[in-house]
Design an enzyme around this catalytic site. Structure first.
Site, PDB file in Angstrom:
ATOM      1  N   LYS A  42     -30.802  23.580 -25.183  1.00 12.61           N
ATOM      2  CA  LYS A  42     -30.159  22.401 -24.590  1.00 12.61           C
ATOM      3  C   LYS A  42     -30.029  22.572 -23.090  1.00 12.61           C
ATOM      4  CE  LYS A  42     -27.495  18.668 -25.450  1.00 12.61           C
ATOM      5  NZ  LYS A  42     -28.312  18.025 -24.424  1.00 12.61           N
TER       6      LYS A  42
ATOM      7  N   LYS B 117     -33.677  24.026 -19.514  1.00 16.60           N
ATOM      8  CA  LYS B 117     -33.549  23.113 -18.369  1.00 16.60           C
ATOM      9  C   LYS B 117     -34.909  22.502 -18.086  1.00 16.60           C
ATOM     10  CE  LYS B 117     -30.188  21.845 -15.599  1.00 16.60           C
ATOM     11  NZ  LYS B 117     -28.749  21.810 -15.920  1.00 16.60           N
TER      12      LYS B 117
ATOM     13  N   HIS C 132     -33.827  31.384 -27.356  1.00 14.85           N
ATOM     14  CA  HIS C 132     -34.011  30.813 -28.694  1.00 14.85           C
ATOM     15  C   HIS C 132     -33.070  31.438 -29.717  1.00 14.85           C
ATOM     16  CE1 HIS C 132     -38.392  29.681 -27.490  1.00 14.85           C
ATOM     17  NE2 HIS C 132     -37.533  28.751 -27.144  1.00 14.85           N
ATOM     18  N   HIS C 133     -32.053  32.187 -29.246  1.00 16.35           N
ATOM     19  CA  HIS C 133     -31.185  32.848 -30.230  1.00 16.35           C
ATOM     20  C   HIS C 133     -30.419  31.827 -31.056  1.00 16.35           C
ATOM     21  CE1 HIS C 133     -28.098  31.971 -27.302  1.00 16.35           C
ATOM     22  NE2 HIS C 133     -27.169  32.381 -28.136  1.00 16.35           N
ATOM     23  N   ARG C 134     -30.266  30.634 -30.495  1.00 10.00           N
ATOM     24  CA  ARG C 134     -29.709  29.508 -31.261  1.00 10.00           C
ATOM     25  C   ARG C 134     -30.565  28.292 -30.969  1.00 10.00           C
ATOM     26  NH1 ARG C 134     -23.550  29.264 -32.850  1.00 10.00           N
ATOM     27  NH2 ARG C 134     -23.183  31.488 -33.103  1.00 10.00           N
TER      28      ARG C 134
ATOM     29  N   LYS D  43     -23.474  29.249 -20.522  1.00 10.92           N
ATOM     30  CA  LYS D  43     -22.507  28.146 -20.572  1.00 10.92           C
ATOM     31  C   LYS D  43     -22.244  27.718 -22.016  1.00 10.92           C
ATOM     32  CE  LYS D  43     -23.390  25.281 -17.251  1.00 10.92           C
ATOM     33  NZ  LYS D  43     -23.907  24.182 -16.432  1.00 10.92           N
TER      34      LYS D  43
HETATM   35  P1  NAD Z   1     -26.334  13.474  -8.900  1.00  5.72           P
HETATM   36  O1  NAD Z   1     -27.762  13.301  -8.590  1.00  5.72           O
HETATM   37  O2  NAD Z   1     -25.662  12.448  -9.740  1.00  5.72           O
HETATM   38  O3  NAD Z   1     -25.469  13.636  -7.561  1.00  5.72           O
HETATM   39  C1  NAD Z   1     -25.668  14.594  -6.576  1.00  5.72           C
HETATM   40  C2  NAD Z   1     -25.117  14.042  -5.273  1.00  5.72           C
HETATM   41  O4  NAD Z   1     -25.163  15.071  -4.268  1.00  5.72           O
HETATM   42  C3  NAD Z   1     -25.911  12.867  -4.731  1.00  5.72           C
HETATM   43  O5  NAD Z   1     -25.030  11.792  -4.456  1.00  5.72           O
HETATM   44  C4  NAD Z   1     -26.579  13.408  -3.470  1.00  5.72           C
HETATM   45  O6  NAD Z   1     -26.742  12.425  -2.471  1.00  5.72           O
HETATM   46  C5  NAD Z   1     -25.572  14.476  -3.029  1.00  5.72           C
HETATM   47  N1  NAD Z   1     -26.149  15.499  -2.178  1.00  5.72           N
HETATM   48  C6  NAD Z   1     -27.347  16.127  -2.272  1.00  5.72           C
HETATM   49  N2  NAD Z   1     -27.510  17.025  -1.283  1.00  5.72           N
HETATM   50  C7  NAD Z   1     -26.383  16.964  -0.537  1.00  5.72           C
HETATM   51  C8  NAD Z   1     -25.943  17.643   0.640  1.00  5.72           C
HETATM   52  N3  NAD Z   1     -26.693  18.573   1.247  1.00  5.72           N
HETATM   53  N4  NAD Z   1     -24.721  17.332   1.146  1.00  5.72           N
HETATM   54  C9  NAD Z   1     -23.930  16.400   0.550  1.00  5.72           C
HETATM   55  N5  NAD Z   1     -24.305  15.719  -0.563  1.00  5.72           N
HETATM   56  C10 NAD Z   1     -25.508  15.998  -1.090  1.00  5.72           C
HETATM   57  O7  NAD Z   1     -26.216  14.916  -9.582  1.00  5.72           O
HETATM   58  P2  NAD Z   1     -25.101  15.433 -10.575  1.00  5.72           P
HETATM   59  O8  NAD Z   1     -25.532  15.121 -11.959  1.00  5.72           O
HETATM   60  O9  NAD Z   1     -23.769  15.010 -10.088  1.00  5.72           O
HETATM   61  O10 NAD Z   1     -25.282  17.015 -10.400  1.00  5.72           O
HETATM   62  C11 NAD Z   1     -24.718  17.707  -9.298  1.00  5.72           C
HETATM   63  C12 NAD Z   1     -24.645  19.186  -9.630  1.00  5.72           C
HETATM   64  O11 NAD Z   1     -23.878  19.369 -10.828  1.00  5.72           O
HETATM   65  C13 NAD Z   1     -25.984  19.870  -9.905  1.00  5.72           C
HETATM   66  O12 NAD Z   1     -25.909  21.216  -9.477  1.00  5.72           O
HETATM   67  C14 NAD Z   1     -26.090  19.840 -11.419  1.00  5.72           C
HETATM   68  O13 NAD Z   1     -26.937  20.857 -11.931  1.00  5.72           O
HETATM   69  C15 NAD Z   1     -24.642  20.089 -11.792  1.00  5.72           C
HETATM   70  N6  NAD Z   1     -24.263  19.644 -13.139  1.00  5.72           N
HETATM   71  C16 NAD Z   1     -24.454  18.358 -13.550  1.00  5.72           C
HETATM   72  C17 NAD Z   1     -24.052  17.972 -14.831  1.00  5.72           C
HETATM   73  C18 NAD Z   1     -24.155  16.550 -15.318  1.00  5.72           C
HETATM   74  O14 NAD Z   1     -23.645  16.262 -16.425  1.00  5.72           O
HETATM   75  N7  NAD Z   1     -24.740  15.633 -14.582  1.00  5.72           N
HETATM   76  C19 NAD Z   1     -23.504  18.924 -15.703  1.00  5.72           C
HETATM   77  C20 NAD Z   1     -23.308  20.234 -15.244  1.00  5.72           C
HETATM   78  C21 NAD Z   1     -23.694  20.576 -13.961  1.00  5.72           C
END
Ligand code: NAD
Length: 471
Positions: free
Chosen positions: A69, A105, A63-65, A93
Protein backbone atom coordinates in the site's frame (compact mmCIF):
# COMPACT_ATOMS: atom_id res chain seq x y z
CA UNK A 1 23.40 18.43 -3.47
CA UNK A 2 21.15 15.81 -5.04
CA UNK A 3 17.89 16.32 -3.15
CA UNK A 4 16.36 12.91 -3.80
CA UNK A 5 19.58 10.98 -3.09
CA UNK A 6 19.82 12.77 0.23
CA UNK A 7 16.25 11.73 1.13
CA UNK A 8 17.04 8.11 0.28
CA UNK A 9 20.25 8.28 2.29
CA UNK A 10 18.42 9.88 5.22
CA UNK A 11 15.85 7.08 5.37
CA UNK A 12 18.65 4.54 5.09
CA UNK A 13 20.72 6.20 7.81
CA UNK A 14 17.71 6.52 10.12
CA UNK A 15 16.97 2.82 9.61
CA UNK A 16 20.57 1.85 10.42
CA UNK A 17 20.62 4.04 13.56
CA UNK A 18 17.59 2.17 14.89
CA UNK A 19 18.59 -1.27 13.59
CA UNK A 20 21.82 -1.36 15.67
CA UNK A 21 19.72 -0.90 18.79
CA UNK A 22 17.68 -4.05 18.07
CA UNK A 23 18.51 -7.70 18.60
CA UNK A 24 17.61 -8.95 15.12
CA UNK A 25 20.09 -10.84 12.92
CA UNK A 26 21.82 -8.86 10.19
CA UNK A 27 20.25 -10.92 7.41
CA UNK A 28 16.75 -10.23 8.65
CA UNK A 29 17.45 -6.50 8.95
CA UNK A 30 18.87 -6.46 5.39
CA UNK A 31 15.75 -8.20 4.11
CA UNK A 32 13.48 -5.71 5.90
CA UNK A 33 15.48 -2.78 4.51
CA UNK A 34 15.57 -3.89 0.87
CA UNK A 35 12.94 -2.97 -1.73
CA UNK A 36 11.30 -6.23 -2.85
CA UNK A 37 10.11 -5.20 -6.32
CA UNK A 38 10.70 -2.15 -8.51
CA UNK A 39 8.80 -1.51 -11.73
CA UNK A 40 10.19 1.28 -13.84
CA UNK A 41 8.18 2.11 -16.93
CA UNK A 42 8.11 4.50 -19.84
CA UNK A 43 4.93 4.95 -21.85
CA UNK A 44 3.74 7.31 -24.59
CA UNK A 45 0.87 9.74 -24.07
CA UNK A 46 -0.52 12.07 -26.73
CA UNK A 47 -0.17 15.65 -25.50
CA UNK A 48 -1.50 18.22 -28.00
CA UNK A 49 -0.43 17.02 -31.44
CA UNK A 50 2.67 15.09 -30.34
CA UNK A 51 3.55 12.12 -28.18
CA UNK A 52 5.38 12.51 -24.90
CA UNK A 53 7.25 9.65 -23.25
CA UNK A 54 6.36 9.62 -19.56
CA UNK A 55 8.67 8.02 -16.99
CA UNK A 56 7.01 6.39 -13.99
CA UNK A 57 7.62 3.93 -11.14
CA UNK A 58 5.89 1.64 -8.71
CA UNK A 59 7.97 0.25 -5.87
CA UNK A 60 6.73 -2.51 -3.58
CA UNK A 61 9.06 -2.26 -0.66
CA UNK A 62 7.88 -5.18 1.44
CA UNK A 63 5.82 -8.25 0.64
CA UNK A 64 5.80 -9.51 4.23
CA UNK A 65 2.14 -8.51 4.27
CA UNK A 66 -0.14 -8.22 1.28
CA UNK A 67 -1.49 -6.17 -0.32
CA UNK A 68 1.21 -3.56 -0.42
CA UNK A 69 0.00 0.00 0.00
CA UNK A 70 1.18 3.52 -0.76
CA UNK A 71 0.34 6.71 -2.59
CA UNK A 72 1.11 7.86 -6.11
CA UNK A 73 3.13 11.04 -6.48
CA UNK A 74 3.07 13.33 -9.52
CA UNK A 75 6.14 15.56 -9.43
CA UNK A 76 9.02 16.51 -11.69
CA UNK A 77 11.41 15.54 -8.84
CA UNK A 78 10.30 11.89 -8.99
CA UNK A 79 13.09 9.35 -9.48
CA UNK A 80 13.62 5.74 -8.46
CA UNK A 81 15.48 6.51 -5.25
CA UNK A 82 12.80 8.92 -4.09
CA UNK A 83 10.04 6.36 -4.73
CA UNK A 84 12.07 3.62 -3.01
CA UNK A 85 12.57 5.81 0.07
CA UNK A 86 8.86 6.68 0.18
CA UNK A 87 7.89 3.01 -0.24
CA UNK A 88 10.20 2.00 2.62
CA UNK A 89 8.61 4.62 4.87
CA UNK A 90 5.22 3.11 4.01
CA UNK A 91 6.29 -0.31 5.32
CA UNK A 92 7.34 1.15 8.67
CA UNK A 93 4.31 3.44 8.79
CA UNK A 94 1.82 0.60 8.20
CA UNK A 95 3.55 -1.53 10.86
CA UNK A 96 3.53 1.35 13.37
CA UNK A 97 -0.20 1.95 13.12
CA UNK A 98 -1.12 -1.74 12.81
CA UNK A 99 -2.39 -1.50 9.27
CA UNK A 100 -1.85 -4.99 7.80
CA UNK A 101 -0.09 -4.00 4.57
CA UNK A 102 3.42 -4.00 3.15
CA UNK A 103 4.75 -0.64 1.97
CA UNK A 104 4.67 0.62 -1.63
CA UNK A 105 4.80 3.90 -3.52
CA UNK A 106 4.22 5.14 -7.05
CA UNK A 107 5.73 8.07 -8.86
CA UNK A 108 5.06 9.73 -12.20
CA UNK A 109 7.70 12.20 -13.31
CA UNK A 110 5.52 15.10 -14.40
CA UNK A 111 4.77 18.59 -13.21
CA UNK A 112 0.97 18.72 -13.00
CA UNK A 113 0.96 22.43 -13.82
CA UNK A 114 2.13 21.65 -17.36
CA UNK A 115 -0.94 19.56 -18.24
CA UNK A 116 -4.68 20.08 -18.67
CA UNK A 117 -7.10 17.86 -16.68
CA UNK A 118 -7.79 15.86 -19.87
CA UNK A 119 -4.06 15.23 -20.35
CA UNK A 120 -3.64 14.26 -16.70
CA UNK A 121 -6.53 11.83 -17.09
CA UNK A 122 -4.84 10.23 -20.10
CA UNK A 123 -1.55 9.91 -18.18
CA UNK A 124 -3.29 8.45 -15.12
CA UNK A 125 -5.28 5.93 -17.12
CA UNK A 126 -2.22 4.83 -19.09
CA UNK A 127 -0.19 4.46 -15.88
CA UNK A 128 -2.98 2.28 -14.46
CA UNK A 129 -2.98 0.08 -17.56
CA UNK A 130 0.77 -0.45 -17.10
CA UNK A 131 0.23 -1.42 -13.45
CA UNK A 132 -2.54 -3.89 -14.36
CA UNK A 133 -0.41 -5.45 -17.13
CA UNK A 134 2.45 -6.18 -14.74
CA UNK A 135 0.17 -7.25 -11.86
CA UNK A 136 1.20 -4.24 -9.77
CA UNK A 137 -2.32 -3.27 -8.71
CA UNK A 138 -5.28 -5.14 -7.22
CA UNK A 139 -7.26 -5.39 -3.94
CA UNK A 140 -5.03 -8.23 -2.69
CA UNK A 141 -1.84 -7.22 -4.55
CA UNK A 142 -1.03 -3.52 -4.33
CA UNK A 143 -3.43 -0.69 -3.49
CA UNK A 144 -2.43 2.89 -4.44
CA UNK A 145 -3.74 6.11 -2.84
CA UNK A 146 -3.17 9.86 -3.25
CA UNK A 147 0.14 11.56 -2.53
CA UNK A 148 1.79 14.83 -3.61
CA UNK A 149 0.17 16.05 -6.84
CA UNK A 150 -2.71 13.57 -6.85
CA UNK A 151 -6.11 13.39 -5.12
CA UNK A 152 -9.58 11.79 -5.25
CA UNK A 153 -9.99 12.73 -8.94
CA UNK A 154 -6.96 10.68 -10.00
CA UNK A 155 -8.06 7.80 -7.76
CA UNK A 156 -11.47 7.76 -9.52
CA UNK A 157 -9.69 7.53 -12.91
CA UNK A 158 -7.57 4.65 -11.60
CA UNK A 159 -10.64 2.80 -10.32
CA UNK A 160 -12.53 3.28 -13.57
CA UNK A 161 -9.61 2.07 -15.69
CA UNK A 162 -9.08 -0.95 -13.42
CA UNK A 163 -12.76 -1.87 -13.57
CA UNK A 164 -12.82 -1.61 -17.37
CA UNK A 165 -9.98 -4.13 -17.52
CA UNK A 166 -11.24 -6.38 -14.72
CA UNK A 167 -14.92 -6.54 -15.52
CA UNK A 168 -16.88 -8.52 -12.92
CA UNK A 169 -14.16 -8.62 -10.25
CA UNK A 170 -16.38 -8.28 -7.20
CA UNK A 171 -13.86 -6.54 -4.93
CA UNK A 172 -12.50 -4.22 -7.61
CA UNK A 173 -13.45 -1.05 -5.67
CA UNK A 174 -10.72 -2.00 -3.17
CA UNK A 175 -7.96 -1.67 -5.83
CA UNK A 176 -7.32 1.96 -4.83
CA UNK A 177 -8.18 4.19 -1.85
CA UNK A 178 -8.68 7.92 -1.41
CA UNK A 179 -11.52 7.79 -3.92
CA UNK A 180 -14.30 10.39 -3.95
CA UNK A 181 -17.04 9.50 -1.43
CA UNK A 182 -19.61 8.99 -4.19
CA UNK A 183 -17.25 6.59 -5.99
CA UNK A 184 -16.75 3.92 -3.30
CA UNK A 185 -14.68 6.25 -1.11
CA UNK A 186 -15.09 6.81 2.62
CA UNK A 187 -16.14 9.87 4.60
CA UNK A 188 -13.18 11.52 6.30
CA UNK A 189 -10.40 10.21 4.00
CA UNK A 190 -9.58 13.56 2.38
CA UNK A 191 -8.83 15.24 5.71
CA UNK A 192 -7.37 12.09 7.35
CA UNK A 193 -3.65 12.86 7.11
CA UNK A 194 -4.05 16.40 8.47
CA UNK A 195 -6.44 15.21 11.17
CA UNK A 196 -3.95 12.51 12.17
CA UNK A 197 -1.17 15.12 12.38
CA UNK A 198 -3.35 17.11 14.77
CA UNK A 199 -4.20 14.06 16.92
CA UNK A 200 -0.51 13.08 17.12
CA UNK A 201 0.60 16.58 18.07
CA UNK A 202 -2.22 16.90 20.61
CA UNK A 203 -1.14 13.62 22.22
CA UNK A 204 2.48 14.76 22.46
CA UNK A 205 1.33 18.00 24.07
CA UNK A 206 -0.27 16.06 26.94
CA UNK A 207 3.20 15.01 28.22
CA UNK A 208 3.67 17.41 31.13
CA UNK A 209 7.39 16.82 31.80
CA UNK A 210 8.46 17.02 28.18
CA UNK A 211 6.29 19.94 27.22
CA UNK A 212 7.31 21.97 30.27
CA UNK A 213 10.96 21.16 29.54
CA UNK A 214 10.42 22.91 26.21
CA UNK A 215 9.20 25.98 28.09
CA UNK A 216 5.54 25.51 27.26
CA UNK A 217 2.37 24.41 29.00
CA UNK A 218 0.51 21.25 28.07
CA UNK A 219 -2.41 21.41 25.64
CA UNK A 220 -2.78 22.77 22.14
CA UNK A 221 -4.68 25.98 23.05
CA UNK A 222 -2.85 29.21 22.27
CA UNK A 223 0.18 27.54 20.64
CA UNK A 224 1.55 29.14 17.49
CA UNK A 225 2.12 27.22 14.24
CA UNK A 226 3.82 27.84 10.89
CA UNK A 227 2.95 25.64 7.89
CA UNK A 228 4.90 25.00 4.68
CA UNK A 229 2.63 23.76 1.88
CA UNK A 230 -1.13 24.29 1.77
CA UNK A 231 -2.02 21.16 -0.18
CA UNK A 232 -4.09 18.30 1.14
CA UNK A 233 -1.99 17.64 4.24
CA UNK A 234 -1.10 21.24 5.12
CA UNK A 235 -4.56 22.72 4.71
CA UNK A 236 -6.31 20.18 6.95
CA UNK A 237 -3.54 20.24 9.53
CA UNK A 238 -4.06 24.01 9.64
CA UNK A 239 -7.85 24.16 9.70
CA UNK A 240 -8.28 21.31 12.21
CA UNK A 241 -5.52 22.69 14.48
CA UNK A 242 -7.33 26.05 14.52
CA UNK A 243 -10.88 24.70 14.89
CA UNK A 244 -10.31 21.82 17.29
CA UNK A 245 -7.07 22.81 19.00
CA UNK A 246 -7.41 26.60 19.27
CA UNK A 247 -3.94 26.85 17.71
CA UNK A 248 -2.91 30.10 15.99
CA UNK A 249 -1.38 29.66 12.52
CA UNK A 250 0.92 32.69 12.28
CA UNK A 251 2.82 31.83 9.09
CA UNK A 252 2.19 30.05 5.79
CA UNK A 253 4.68 29.24 3.04
CA UNK A 254 3.66 28.25 -0.47
CA UNK A 255 5.36 28.14 -3.87
CA UNK A 256 4.79 31.90 -4.39
CA UNK A 257 6.23 32.99 -1.03
CA UNK A 258 5.81 33.16 2.72
CA UNK A 259 3.31 35.28 4.67
CA UNK A 260 3.02 36.02 8.38
CA UNK A 261 0.44 37.51 10.72
CA UNK A 262 1.01 37.27 14.46
CA UNK A 263 -2.72 37.69 15.07
CA UNK A 264 -3.36 34.42 13.24
CA UNK A 265 -4.21 33.50 9.65
CA UNK A 266 -7.64 32.06 8.84
CA UNK A 267 -6.64 29.11 6.62
CA UNK A 268 -10.14 28.53 5.21
CA UNK A 269 -10.30 32.19 4.07
CA UNK A 270 -6.71 32.10 2.81
CA UNK A 271 -7.54 29.08 0.62
CA UNK A 272 -10.49 30.96 -0.91
CA UNK A 273 -8.25 33.98 -1.48
CA UNK A 274 -5.59 31.80 -3.18
CA UNK A 275 -8.23 30.14 -5.35
CA UNK A 276 -9.39 33.53 -6.65
CA UNK A 277 -6.02 35.36 -6.87
CA UNK A 278 -3.73 32.45 -7.66
CA UNK A 279 -1.43 33.37 -4.76
CA UNK A 280 -1.34 33.61 -0.98
CA UNK A 281 0.60 36.87 -1.22
CA UNK A 282 -1.34 40.02 -0.33
CA UNK A 283 -3.83 38.18 1.91
CA UNK A 284 -5.34 40.95 4.09
CA UNK A 285 -3.55 41.48 7.42
CA UNK A 286 -0.42 39.53 6.42
CA UNK A 287 3.15 40.61 5.69
CA UNK A 288 5.21 38.94 2.96
CA UNK A 289 8.70 37.82 3.99
CA UNK A 290 11.68 38.76 1.78
CA UNK A 291 12.49 35.18 0.85
CA UNK A 292 10.18 32.19 0.65
CA UNK A 293 12.84 30.17 2.46
CA UNK A 294 12.50 32.36 5.58
CA UNK A 295 9.54 30.24 6.74
CA UNK A 296 11.96 28.11 8.77
CA UNK A 297 13.12 31.00 10.93
CA UNK A 298 9.73 32.37 12.01
CA UNK A 299 9.58 32.20 15.83
CA UNK A 300 6.74 29.80 16.75
CA UNK A 301 5.94 26.80 18.91
CA UNK A 302 5.24 24.32 16.10
CA UNK A 303 6.72 24.16 12.62
CA UNK A 304 4.83 22.00 10.11
CA UNK A 305 6.63 21.12 6.87
CA UNK A 306 3.81 19.73 4.69
CA UNK A 307 5.26 19.98 1.17
CA UNK A 308 8.19 17.79 0.16
CA UNK A 309 11.27 16.04 1.53
CA UNK A 310 14.61 17.59 2.52
CA UNK A 311 13.14 21.04 3.26
CA UNK A 312 14.97 21.30 6.59
CA UNK A 313 18.62 20.49 5.95
CA UNK A 314 21.99 21.21 7.49
CA UNK A 315 22.06 24.58 5.71
CA UNK A 316 18.97 25.99 7.46
CA UNK A 317 18.41 23.82 10.56
CA UNK A 318 20.24 26.27 12.85
CA UNK A 319 17.81 29.05 11.88
CA UNK A 320 14.84 27.21 13.36
CA UNK A 321 13.19 28.92 16.32
CA UNK A 322 10.35 26.43 16.80
CA UNK A 323 10.21 24.01 19.72
CA UNK A 324 8.47 21.17 17.90
CA UNK A 325 8.67 20.09 14.27
CA UNK A 326 5.68 18.13 13.01
CA UNK A 327 6.72 16.09 9.98
CA UNK A 328 3.43 16.23 8.10
CA UNK A 329 5.30 15.64 4.82
CA UNK A 330 7.45 12.57 4.24
CA UNK A 331 11.13 13.12 4.94
CA UNK A 332 11.11 16.93 5.36
CA UNK A 333 13.99 16.83 7.88
CA UNK A 334 17.25 15.33 6.60
CA UNK A 335 19.31 13.05 8.86
CA UNK A 336 22.04 15.76 9.03
CA UNK A 337 19.51 18.39 10.08
CA UNK A 338 18.05 16.14 12.73
CA UNK A 339 21.45 15.79 14.44
CA UNK A 340 21.65 19.60 14.65
CA UNK A 341 18.06 19.91 15.88
CA UNK A 342 18.62 17.30 18.58
CA UNK A 343 21.52 19.36 19.94
CA UNK A 344 19.30 22.46 19.83
CA UNK A 345 16.64 20.64 21.91
CA UNK A 346 14.03 20.78 19.15
CA UNK A 347 11.61 17.83 19.21
CA UNK A 348 10.85 16.17 15.87
CA UNK A 349 7.62 14.18 15.65
CA UNK A 350 8.51 11.80 12.81
CA UNK A 351 6.70 11.39 9.49
CA UNK A 352 6.27 7.62 9.71
CA UNK A 353 4.05 8.16 12.76
CA UNK A 354 2.66 11.64 12.38
CA UNK A 355 1.32 11.44 8.83
CA UNK A 356 0.02 7.87 9.15
CA UNK A 357 -3.59 9.10 9.37
CA UNK A 358 -3.93 8.86 5.58
CA UNK A 359 -3.02 5.20 5.34
CA UNK A 360 -5.06 4.42 8.45
CA UNK A 361 -8.26 5.75 6.91
CA UNK A 362 -7.28 4.19 3.56
CA UNK A 363 -7.29 0.88 5.45
CA UNK A 364 -10.83 1.64 6.67
CA UNK A 365 -11.84 2.46 3.07
CA UNK A 366 -10.35 -0.83 1.82
CA UNK A 367 -12.27 -2.74 4.52
CA UNK A 368 -15.47 -0.92 3.56
CA UNK A 369 -14.95 -1.84 -0.10
CA UNK A 370 -14.31 -5.49 0.72
CA UNK A 371 -17.34 -5.69 3.00
CA UNK A 372 -19.52 -3.84 0.46
CA UNK A 373 -21.30 -1.91 3.19
CA UNK A 374 -21.02 1.56 4.68
CA UNK A 375 -19.73 1.71 8.26
CA UNK A 376 -22.59 2.35 10.69
CA UNK A 377 -25.37 1.18 8.37
CA UNK A 378 -26.30 -1.84 10.50
CA UNK A 379 -26.00 -0.40 14.00
CA UNK A 380 -26.70 3.33 13.82
CA UNK A 381 -30.48 3.19 14.30
CA UNK A 382 -30.27 0.29 16.74
CA UNK A 383 -27.85 2.28 18.95
CA UNK A 384 -29.97 5.42 18.57
CA UNK A 385 -33.12 3.58 19.74
CA UNK A 386 -31.30 1.96 22.66
CA UNK A 387 -29.85 5.34 23.79
CA UNK A 388 -33.29 6.97 23.43
CA UNK A 389 -34.87 4.26 25.63
CA UNK A 390 -32.13 4.77 28.21
CA UNK A 391 -32.53 8.56 28.28
CA UNK A 392 -36.34 8.20 28.47
CA UNK A 393 -35.94 5.86 31.44
CA UNK A 394 -33.56 8.23 33.29
CA UNK A 395 -35.93 11.16 32.64
CA UNK A 396 -38.89 9.11 33.90
CA UNK A 397 -37.08 7.87 37.02
CA UNK A 398 -35.57 11.24 37.99
CA UNK A 399 -38.48 13.43 36.95
CA UNK A 400 -35.94 15.86 35.38
CA UNK A 401 -36.12 17.18 31.82
CA UNK A 402 -33.33 17.73 29.28
CA UNK A 403 -33.13 20.09 26.30
CA UNK A 404 -33.60 18.89 22.72
CA UNK A 405 -29.89 19.57 22.06
CA UNK A 406 -28.78 17.52 25.06
CA UNK A 407 -31.14 14.73 24.03
CA UNK A 408 -29.80 14.57 20.48
CA UNK A 409 -26.20 14.58 21.78
CA UNK A 410 -26.93 11.65 24.09
CA UNK A 411 -28.97 9.58 21.64
CA UNK A 412 -27.01 10.01 18.40
CA UNK A 413 -25.95 6.80 16.66
CA UNK A 414 -22.56 6.92 14.92
CA UNK A 415 -22.36 7.87 11.23
CA UNK A 416 -19.54 6.63 9.02
CA UNK A 417 -17.52 9.81 9.55
CA UNK A 418 -17.87 9.53 13.36
CA UNK A 419 -16.54 5.97 13.26
CA UNK A 420 -13.69 6.90 10.92
CA UNK A 421 -12.61 9.76 13.20
CA UNK A 422 -12.90 7.57 16.26
CA UNK A 423 -10.80 4.82 14.63
CA UNK A 424 -8.21 7.36 13.54
CA UNK A 425 -8.01 9.01 16.95
CA UNK A 426 -7.64 5.61 18.65
CA UNK A 427 -4.89 4.64 16.20
CA UNK A 428 -2.88 7.84 16.64
CA UNK A 429 -3.10 7.72 20.44
CA UNK A 430 -2.28 4.02 20.77
CA UNK A 431 0.64 4.21 18.33
CA UNK A 432 2.06 7.26 20.06
CA UNK A 433 2.26 5.44 23.37
CA UNK A 434 3.86 2.39 21.75
CA UNK A 435 6.58 4.65 20.32
CA UNK A 436 6.91 6.50 23.60
CA UNK A 437 7.45 3.24 25.47
CA UNK A 438 10.54 2.64 23.32
CA UNK A 439 11.59 6.29 23.70
CA UNK A 440 11.56 6.17 27.49
CA UNK A 441 12.59 2.53 28.00
CA UNK A 442 15.93 2.64 26.18
CA UNK A 443 18.57 5.12 27.26
CA UNK A 444 20.29 4.79 23.88
CA UNK A 445 17.17 6.10 22.12
CA UNK A 446 17.57 9.86 21.91
CA UNK A 447 14.73 10.85 19.59
CA UNK A 448 11.22 9.92 18.58
CA UNK A 449 12.26 8.87 15.05
CA UNK A 450 14.58 6.15 16.34
CA UNK A 451 11.89 5.05 18.80
CA UNK A 452 9.35 4.88 15.96
CA UNK A 453 11.75 2.89 13.76
CA UNK A 454 12.37 0.40 16.59
CA UNK A 455 8.64 0.02 17.20
CA UNK A 456 8.04 -0.63 13.49
CA UNK A 457 11.03 -2.98 13.21
CA UNK A 458 9.76 -5.07 16.12
CA UNK A 459 6.47 -5.58 14.32
CA UNK A 460 7.89 -6.31 10.85
CA UNK A 461 10.59 -8.62 12.28
CA UNK A 462 7.98 -10.45 14.30
CA UNK A 463 5.98 -11.05 11.08
CA UNK A 464 9.03 -12.47 9.31
CA UNK A 465 9.95 -14.67 12.28
CA UNK A 466 6.39 -15.97 12.57
CA UNK A 467 6.40 -16.81 8.88
CA UNK A 468 9.44 -18.96 9.58
CA UNK A 469 11.53 -17.26 6.90
CA UNK A 470 14.16 -16.36 9.50
CA UNK A 471 13.95 -19.05 12.20
P1 NAD B 1 -0.29 18.30 -2.35
O1 NAD B 1 0.17 18.18 -3.74
O2 NAD B 1 -1.75 18.23 -2.08
O3 NAD B 1 0.26 19.65 -1.67
C1 NAD B 1 1.60 20.02 -1.57
C2 NAD B 1 1.65 21.53 -1.47
O4 NAD B 1 3.01 21.94 -1.21
C3 NAD B 1 1.23 22.23 -2.75
O5 NAD B 1 0.24 23.20 -2.46
C4 NAD B 1 2.52 22.86 -3.28
O6 NAD B 1 2.29 24.07 -3.97
C5 NAD B 1 3.29 23.11 -1.98
N1 NAD B 1 4.72 23.22 -2.17
C6 NAD B 1 5.55 22.49 -2.97
N2 NAD B 1 6.83 22.90 -2.86
C7 NAD B 1 6.81 23.92 -1.97
C8 NAD B 1 7.82 24.77 -1.43
N3 NAD B 1 9.11 24.66 -1.79
N4 NAD B 1 7.46 25.72 -0.53
C9 NAD B 1 6.16 25.86 -0.15
N5 NAD B 1 5.16 25.08 -0.63
C10 NAD B 1 5.49 24.13 -1.52
O7 NAD B 1 0.48 17.15 -1.54
P2 NAD B 1 0.04 16.45 -0.20
O8 NAD B 1 -0.78 15.27 -0.54
O9 NAD B 1 -0.45 17.46 0.75
O10 NAD B 1 1.46 15.87 0.29
C11 NAD B 1 2.40 16.70 0.95
C12 NAD B 1 3.40 15.82 1.68
O11 NAD B 1 2.69 14.97 2.60
C13 NAD B 1 4.22 14.87 0.81
O12 NAD B 1 5.49 14.69 1.39
C14 NAD B 1 3.45 13.56 0.89
O13 NAD B 1 4.26 12.43 0.63
C15 NAD B 1 3.01 13.60 2.35
N6 NAD B 1 1.85 12.77 2.67
C16 NAD B 1 0.66 12.90 2.00
C17 NAD B 1 -0.43 12.10 2.36
C18 NAD B 1 -1.78 12.25 1.72
O14 NAD B 1 -2.74 11.60 2.20
N7 NAD B 1 -1.96 13.08 0.72
C19 NAD B 1 -0.28 11.13 3.36
C20 NAD B 1 0.95 11.03 4.04
C21 NAD B 1 2.00 11.86 3.68
Amino acid sequence: MNKQASFFESVSRNFDNAAVLTKYPKGLLSQIKAANAVYQMRFPVKIGNKYEVIEAFRVQHSHHRLPTKGGIRYSHYVDQQEVEALAALMTYKCALVDVPFGGAKGGVKISTRNYTPEQLERITRRYTVELVRKNFIGPGIDVPAPDYGTGPREMAWILDTYQQLKNGEIDSAACVTGKPTNTSGIQGRTEATGRGVFYGLREYLTLKDEVEALGMQTGTGGKTMVIQGLGNVGRYTGTISIEEGDIKVIGVSEIEGTIVDEKGINIAKLLKYRASKGSILGFPGTKTLKSREDWVSIPCDILVPAALESQIHKGNAKKIKAKIICEAANGPVTADAEEILLKMGVVVLPDMYLNAGGVTVSYFEWLKNLSHIRFGRMEKRFDQNAYTNMVDMVVRLTGKTISTRERSLLTKGADEVDLVRSGLEETMITSFHQIRANYTRKKSVKDYRTAAFITALDKVASDYLTLGVFP
